[in-house]
Design a protein around this motif. Structure first.
Motif, short mmCIF file in Angstrom:
data_model
loop_
_atom_site.label_atom_id
_atom_site.label_comp_id
_atom_site.label_asym_id
_atom_site.label_seq_id
_atom_site.Cartn_x
_atom_site.Cartn_y
_atom_site.Cartn_z
N MET A 1 0.82 -1.18 0.00
CA MET A 1 0.00 0.00 0.00
C MET A 1 0.87 1.26 0.00
N ALA A 2 2.02 1.20 0.65
CA ALA A 2 2.91 2.36 0.69
C ALA A 2 3.39 2.74 -0.71
N GLU A 3 3.66 1.74 -1.54
CA GLU A 3 4.10 2.01 -2.91
C GLU A 3 3.01 2.73 -3.70
N ALA A 4 1.78 2.29 -3.55
CA ALA A 4 0.66 2.91 -4.25
C ALA A 4 0.47 4.35 -3.78
N ARG A 5 0.55 4.56 -2.48
CA ARG A 5 0.39 5.93 -1.95
C ARG A 5 1.53 6.83 -2.42
N ALA A 6 2.73 6.29 -2.52
CA ALA A 6 3.87 7.08 -2.99
C ALA A 6 3.69 7.49 -4.45
N LEU A 7 2.97 6.71 -5.20
CA LEU A 7 2.73 6.99 -6.62
C LEU A 7 1.61 8.02 -6.83
N MET A 8 0.83 8.30 -5.81
CA MET A 8 -0.34 9.16 -5.97
C MET A 8 -0.06 10.56 -6.51
N PRO A 9 0.99 11.27 -6.10
CA PRO A 9 1.21 12.59 -6.69
C PRO A 9 1.38 12.54 -8.21
N ALA A 10 2.15 11.59 -8.71
CA ALA A 10 2.33 11.44 -10.15
C ALA A 10 1.04 10.99 -10.82
N LEU A 11 0.30 10.11 -10.17
CA LEU A 11 -0.97 9.65 -10.72
C LEU A 11 -1.95 10.82 -10.83
N LEU A 12 -2.05 11.62 -9.78
CA LEU A 12 -2.98 12.75 -9.80
C LEU A 12 -2.62 13.75 -10.88
N GLU A 13 -1.34 14.00 -11.07
CA GLU A 13 -0.90 14.92 -12.12
C GLU A 13 -1.33 14.42 -13.49
N ARG A 14 -1.10 13.15 -13.76
CA ARG A 14 -1.49 12.58 -15.05
C ARG A 14 -3.00 12.46 -15.18
N ALA A 15 -3.66 12.11 -14.10
CA ALA A 15 -5.13 12.00 -14.14
C ALA A 15 -5.77 13.36 -14.43
N ASP A 16 -5.26 14.41 -13.80
CA ASP A 16 -5.81 15.74 -14.07
C ASP A 16 -5.61 16.12 -15.53
N GLU A 17 -4.42 15.83 -16.07
CA GLU A 17 -4.18 16.12 -17.49
C GLU A 17 -5.11 15.29 -18.37
N PHE A 18 -5.27 14.01 -18.03
CA PHE A 18 -6.13 13.12 -18.80
C PHE A 18 -7.56 13.64 -18.85
N VAL A 19 -8.10 14.01 -17.70
CA VAL A 19 -9.49 14.47 -17.61
C VAL A 19 -9.68 15.74 -18.43
N SER A 20 -8.76 16.67 -18.31
CA SER A 20 -8.84 17.92 -19.06
C SER A 20 -8.77 17.67 -20.56
N LEU A 21 -7.81 16.86 -20.96
CA LEU A 21 -7.62 16.55 -22.37
C LEU A 21 -8.79 15.76 -22.94
N ARG A 22 -9.35 14.84 -22.15
CA ARG A 22 -10.51 14.07 -22.58
C ARG A 22 -11.68 15.01 -22.88
N GLY A 23 -11.88 16.00 -22.03
CA GLY A 23 -12.94 16.98 -22.25
C GLY A 23 -12.69 17.83 -23.49
N ASP A 24 -11.43 18.27 -23.64
CA ASP A 24 -11.08 19.06 -24.83
C ASP A 24 -11.33 18.27 -26.11
N LEU A 25 -10.94 17.01 -26.10
CA LEU A 25 -11.12 16.17 -27.28
C LEU A 25 -12.60 15.95 -27.58
N ALA A 26 -13.39 15.73 -26.55
CA ALA A 26 -14.83 15.53 -26.75
C ALA A 26 -15.46 16.76 -27.39
N GLU A 27 -15.09 17.96 -26.92
CA GLU A 27 -15.63 19.19 -27.49
C GLU A 27 -15.16 19.40 -28.92
N LEU A 28 -13.87 19.15 -29.16
CA LEU A 28 -13.32 19.30 -30.51
C LEU A 28 -14.02 18.35 -31.48
N ALA A 29 -14.17 17.10 -31.08
CA ALA A 29 -14.81 16.11 -31.95
C ALA A 29 -16.26 16.50 -32.24
N GLN A 30 -16.98 16.98 -31.22
CA GLN A 30 -18.37 17.39 -31.42
C GLN A 30 -18.45 18.58 -32.37
#
Length: 116
Positions: A1-30
């Protein structure tokens, strides 16, 4: 569990980028479907966004994280608890790793980590 928690800052950074980009792509495609054009660009920009989304998803795999869904983003960290295979479960919108479920039960068996 410690390894997963240590990875969380990097995961959150990529997840935030993913969510933003996913929304941008959805709007662009529409916009492209509806109007044939978009202020966000055209097909080359859409392809670039898709490529970046794929890169982010690939990063999760290189970290041993299982991507279970992309809208919403849902990932699992394989772990073992008391000899039982579990998944530490993170769902888009969570800001910390706070849930788990047995590997054989899945998301429906999601429980707060505070119970272990």
């Amino acid at each position: 569990m410690a390894e997963a928690r240590a990875l969380m800052p990097a995961l959150l950074e990529r997840a935030d980028e993913f969510v933003s980009l996913r929304g941008d792509l959805a709007e662009l495609a529409q916009d492209l479907r509806e109007h044939g054009r978009s202020e966000s660009g055209g097909l080359p920009e859409a392809k670039a966004m898709e490529a970046r989304l794929d890169e982010i998803i690939g990063w999760f795999g290189t970290q041993g994280v299982e991507v279970k869904g992309v809208a919403p983003l849902l990932v699992d960290f394989p772990a073992v608890l008391g000899g039982v295979p579990i998944r530490l479960c993170w769902l888009e919108g969570d800001r910390e790793l706070a849930w788990y479920h047995r590997a054989d039960v899945g998301f429906a068996g999601r429980r707060p980590l505070g119970r272990i």
